[in-house]
Design a protein around this motif. Sequence first.
Motif, PDB file in Angstrom:
ATOM      1  N   GLN A 172       0.329  -1.261   0.387  1.00  0.00           N
ATOM      2  CA  GLN A 172       0.041  -0.208   0.050  1.00  0.00           C
ATOM      3  C   GLN A 172       0.999   0.934   0.268  1.00  0.00           C
ATOM      4  N   LEU A 173       0.645   2.037  -1.069  1.00  0.00           N
ATOM      5  CA  LEU A 173       1.441   3.069  -0.958  1.00  0.00           C
ATOM      6  C   LEU A 173       0.975   4.327  -0.050  1.00  0.00           C
ATOM      7  N   VAL A 174       2.307   5.065   0.233  1.00  0.00           N
ATOM      8  CA  VAL A 174       1.858   6.461   1.778  1.00  0.00           C
ATOM      9  C   VAL A 174       2.307   7.382   0.880  1.00  0.00           C
ATOM     10  N   GLY A 175       1.832   8.452   1.289  1.00  0.00           N
ATOM     11  CA  GLY A 175       2.872   9.629   0.296  1.00  0.00           C
ATOM     12  C   GLY A 175       2.092  10.743   0.365  1.00  0.00           C
ATOM     13  N   GLU A 176       2.943  11.819   0.119  1.00  0.00           N
ATOM     14  CA  GLU A 176       1.589  13.640  -0.458  1.00  0.00           C
ATOM     15  C   GLU A 176       0.885  13.277  -1.810  1.00  0.00           C
ATOM     16  N   ASN A 177      -0.076  13.604  -1.302  1.00  0.00           N
ATOM     17  CA  ASN A 177      -1.535  13.566  -2.571  1.00  0.00           C
ATOM     18  C   ASN A 177      -1.522  12.436  -2.738  1.00  0.00           C
ATOM     19  N   ILE A 178      -2.087  11.041  -2.073  1.00  0.00           N
ATOM     20  CA  ILE A 178      -1.559   9.700  -2.483  1.00  0.00           C
ATOM     21  C   ILE A 178      -3.143   9.032  -1.887  1.00  0.00           C
ATOM     22  N   ARG A 179      -4.219   8.452  -2.538  1.00  0.00           N
ATOM     23  CA  ARG A 179      -5.391   7.965  -2.025  1.00  0.00           C
ATOM     24  C   ARG A 179      -5.102   6.261  -1.714  1.00  0.00           C
ATOM     25  N   SER A 180      -4.873   5.950  -0.375  1.00  0.00           N
ATOM     26  CA  SER A 180      -5.229   4.253  -0.490  1.00  0.00           C
ATOM     27  C   SER A 180      -5.728   3.958   0.872  1.00  0.00           C
ATOM     28  N   PRO A 181      -5.977   2.690   0.999  1.00  0.00           N
ATOM     29  CA  PRO A 181      -7.063   2.711   2.172  1.00  0.00           C
ATOM     30  C   PRO A 181      -5.995   2.690   3.338  1.00  0.00           C
ATOM     31  N   ILE A 182      -4.978   2.852   3.483  1.00  0.00           N
ATOM     32  CA  ILE A 182      -4.177   2.926   4.635  1.00  0.00           C
ATOM     33  C   ILE A 182      -3.975   4.541   4.926  1.00  0.00           C
ATOM     34  N   CYS A 183      -4.006   5.140   3.575  1.00  0.00           N
ATOM     35  CA  CYS A 183      -3.582   6.594   4.070  1.00  0.00           C
ATOM     36  C   CYS A 183      -5.475   6.920   4.780  1.00  0.00           C
ATOM     37  N   SER A 184      -6.464   6.384   3.978  1.00  0.00           N
ATOM     38  CA  SER A 184      -7.403   6.819   3.793  1.00  0.00           C
ATOM     39  C   SER A 184      -7.883   6.331   5.870  1.00  0.00           C
ATOM     40  N   ILE A 206       5.384   6.544  -2.585  1.00  0.00           N
ATOM     41  CA  ILE A 206       5.315   6.036  -3.903  1.00  0.00           C
ATOM     42  C   ILE A 206       6.745   6.746  -4.578  1.00  0.00           C
ATOM     43  N   GLU A 207       8.038   7.461  -3.891  1.00  0.00           N
ATOM     44  CA  GLU A 207       9.097   7.838  -4.787  1.00  0.00           C
ATOM     45  C   GLU A 207       9.867   5.992  -4.675  1.00  0.00           C
ATOM     46  N   ASP A 208       9.696   5.024  -3.499  1.00  0.00           N
ATOM     47  CA  ASP A 208      10.229   3.865  -3.546  1.00  0.00           C
ATOM     48  C   ASP A 208       9.379   3.145  -4.726  1.00  0.00           C
ATOM     49  N   ALA A 209       7.907   2.597  -4.934  1.00  0.00           N
ATOM     50  CA  ALA A 209       7.146   2.937  -5.495  1.00  0.00           C
ATOM     51  C   ALA A 209       8.006   2.715  -7.042  1.00  0.00           C
ATOM     52  N   VAL A 210       8.878   4.521  -7.437  1.00  0.00           N
ATOM     53  CA  VAL A 210       8.826   4.659  -8.701  1.00  0.00           C
ATOM     54  C   VAL A 210      10.079   4.115  -8.960  1.00  0.00           C
ATOM     55  N   ARG A 211      11.097   4.011  -7.914  1.00  0.00           N
ATOM     56  CA  ARG A 211      12.376   3.646  -8.262  1.00  0.00           C
ATOM     57  C   ARG A 211      12.010   2.268  -8.941  1.00  0.00           C
ATOM     58  N   ALA A 212      11.119   1.652  -7.748  1.00  0.00           N
ATOM     59  CA  ALA A 212      11.232   0.131  -8.547  1.00  0.00           C
ATOM     60  C   ALA A 212      10.532  -0.189  -9.740  1.00  0.00           C
ATOM     61  N   LEU A 213       9.888   0.334 -10.712  1.00  0.00           N
ATOM     62  CA  LEU A 213       9.588   0.525 -11.441  1.00  0.00           C
ATOM     63  C   LEU A 213      10.325   0.619 -12.673  1.00  0.00           C
ATOM     64  N   VAL A 214      11.612   1.852 -12.679  1.00  0.00           N
ATOM     65  CA  VAL A 214      12.190   2.073 -13.593  1.00  0.00           C
ATOM     66  C   VAL A 214      13.555   1.296 -13.451  1.00  0.00           C
ATOM     67  N   TYR A 215      13.600   0.948 -11.939  1.00  0.00           N
ATOM     68  CA  TYR A 215      14.651   0.126 -12.201  1.00  0.00           C
ATOM     69  C   TYR A 215      14.894  -1.783 -12.462  1.00  0.00           C
ATOM     70  N   ALA A 216      13.303  -1.704 -12.771  1.00  0.00           N
ATOM     71  CA  ALA A 216      12.890  -3.446 -13.076  1.00  0.00           C
ATOM     72  C   ALA A 216      12.850  -3.012 -15.161  1.00  0.00           C
ATOM     73  N   ALA A 217      12.322  -1.773 -15.346  1.00  0.00           N
ATOM     74  CA  ALA A 217      12.359  -1.283 -16.722  1.00  0.00           C
ATOM     75  C   ALA A 217      13.911  -1.350 -17.820  1.00  0.00           C
ATOM     76  N   GLU A 218      15.144  -0.611 -16.490  1.00  0.00           N
ATOM     77  CA  GLU A 218      16.224  -0.600 -17.365  1.00  0.00           C
ATOM     78  C   GLU A 218      16.985  -2.068 -17.038  1.00  0.00           C
ATOM     79  N   LEU A 219      16.858  -3.181 -16.265  1.00  0.00           N
ATOM     80  CA  LEU A 219      17.661  -3.640 -15.924  1.00  0.00           C
ATOM     81  C   LEU A 219      15.864  -5.268 -17.207  1.00  0.00           C
TER      82      LEU A 219
END
Length: 265
Positions: A172-184, A206-219
């Motif tokens: 579950q994502l957390v961060g600024e402007n995030i709507r998620s079950p845990i944030c609610s 959310i920043e770590d989720a973005v890094r993970a997606l970029v990493y998976a795409a790069e490799l």
Amino acid sequence: MRNVLVTGASTPLGRSLLERLRVHEGIGKVVGVEPLASSDWIAGVELVAFSADHRELVAAFQRHEIDTVIHCSLAPDRSGSCSQPSEANVVDTMRLAAAVAHGDSPVRALVVASSSAVYPVSSWSPLLHHENGKLDTGEGSIAASVLEAEDYVRDVARRTPHVNVAILRLQQLVGENIRSPICSVLQQPILPSVIGFDAPLQVLAIEDAVRALVYAAELELAGVYNVASAGVLRFSEILRTMKRRALPVLPLEAGPFAGLARAVG
């Protein structure tokens, strides 16, 4: 140079990903996919419509010479755009998979932001799940819809071996402007705390989720990966960190009182 197409472009996860890719070294072109254009769209990122006809997506792949696709609209509550647990977007995932696997598609890497909701959560579930454990999902459940969507993605890997397919099951994502079950839950003025139970939680910035997606795409990773924080936090730890008040409640189903509880915060 890699040319990347991102679905779910207007969601918090998709937008954050596009903004990172736009300035990322080694990225030639970044394209977002979303049914409706935004008035404050990201400069330097082209937006294309998600068509019901997968052949139009194939044409967009060819037109922009897309070699990498990142799918951020499979699970709305893992894209930061849904405050309640929700079913997976199976139909659009099926269309995207058909486009990527098309004989004329130039795509060679597909990264999918999926959901950790596939793992059972209950009083009888283990704190940590074994990787080879059976996923016991009820018919019509959220977990079943996520696995159905993932099956279409896996079919791409089976039908087109030259395409590297990575499924990232996000917590579950957390961060600024995030709507998620845990944030609610955490945004409530008073947080209910079940008497005698200190729930263990895992979250993902959310920043770590973005890094993970970029990493998976790069490799050009292939396979299924869990993406979450290292270890767990207890609910009481979160309350202390956030300096929030808790309301002790009995471990009973809210049932007909849920509406009243929401009304009084």
